[in-house]
Enzyme design. Sequence first.
Site, PDB file in Angstrom:
ATOM      1  CE1 TYR A  87      -8.303  -2.857   4.652  1.00  0.00           C
ATOM      2  CE2 TYR A  87      -8.537  -1.577   6.675  1.00  0.00           C
ATOM      3  CZ  TYR A  87      -7.896  -1.809   5.474  1.00  0.00           C
ATOM      4  OH  TYR A  87      -6.851  -1.008   5.102  1.00  0.00           O
ATOM      5  CB  SER A 106      -4.808  -0.512   8.333  1.00  0.00           C
ATOM      6  OG  SER A 106      -5.715   0.486   8.773  1.00  0.00           O
ATOM      7  CE  LYS A 154      -4.908  -3.789   5.283  1.00  0.00           C
ATOM      8  NZ  LYS A 154      -3.823  -3.933   4.300  1.00  0.00           N
TER       9      LYS A 154
END
Length: 252
Positions: free
Chosen positions: A154, A141, A158
């Site tokens: 998160y 991402s 990533k």
Amino acid sequence: MDLRLDGKTALITGGSRGIGKAIASSFAEAGAKVFITSRKADACEHAAAEIGHGCEWLAGNAGSPDDADRAIDTCIDRFGGVDILVNNAATNPYAGPLIDADLPRWQKTLDVNLTAPLFWTQKVWNRYQKENGGVVINISSVGGLSTNPILGAYDVTKSALIHMTKQLAPELAPGVRVNAICPGLVKTDFAKALWEDGKGDQVAQAYPLNRLGEVDDIAGAALYLAADTGSWITGQILVLDGGGLVAFNKVG
Ligand SMILES: NC(=O)c1ccc[n+]([C@@H]2O[C@H](COP(=O)([O-])OP(=O)(O)OC[C@H]3O[C@@H](n4cnc5c(N)ncnc54)[C@H](OP(=O)(O)O)[C@@H]3O)[C@@H](O)[C@H]2O)c1
């Protein structure tokens, strides 16, 4: 050179909807035999029927090594191998400052988004790609290249997935190419909280290309990396975000 995958087999985690399903469809249309997984059997069955071209599936949790074993073994059994692995499934159970993240949700994020891509790649390498070569594509991402007030946990996973991609590329070369794709905001269920109720319009205006991503934007890039067109590309991180990162160095 063309964007064909005839004679290849592809296994895509989280292939029942969103970006994973679009990648599965594009690979199937390009001639690959496609195998998808996700947690819900009915969603997998429905998606496989829509993808067509003999798409097969097995329900399982990407974060479970046992479920990974079952999916990889079934794919090899049905199709004869796993030429292309797409580590696409991910989770984001916690939104808020990283400093306040509770350990159970942190651990789940780490397990599904980072540990799982490692053990899926290890298993596919040991059972097939070490001998036969192949391609691994990790869906990371733009969050892995930036910071965000509520997506920190998160984004850390990533970011580490980007480093894992770079680390594995020379380790698995020359037979296996390992690359990552970093999408910006794409209109899927996963990111709905970021684009629903008109919020997406603001983000779209901030992107130099003035729109949010569509799942096919990501699928086209994945096909390019998986096919012979990507045959001299490994260890690379492809950002697909309508120019957002270079323009503003932030997500959304
Ligand atoms: N959408 C965005 O804006 C965006 C931006 C950057 C990166 N990404 C990345 O793109 C990838 C795909 O996201 P998406 O937006 O396409 O999400 P999505 O539309 O919500 O689809 C997620 C897929 O993964 C499956 N899944 C979720 N958790 C799983 C688990 N633990 N084990 C196995 N399957 C699981 C889901 O099916 P089940 O519910 O049946 O398990 C579904 O098939 C993710 O890696 C995400 O981090 C998305």
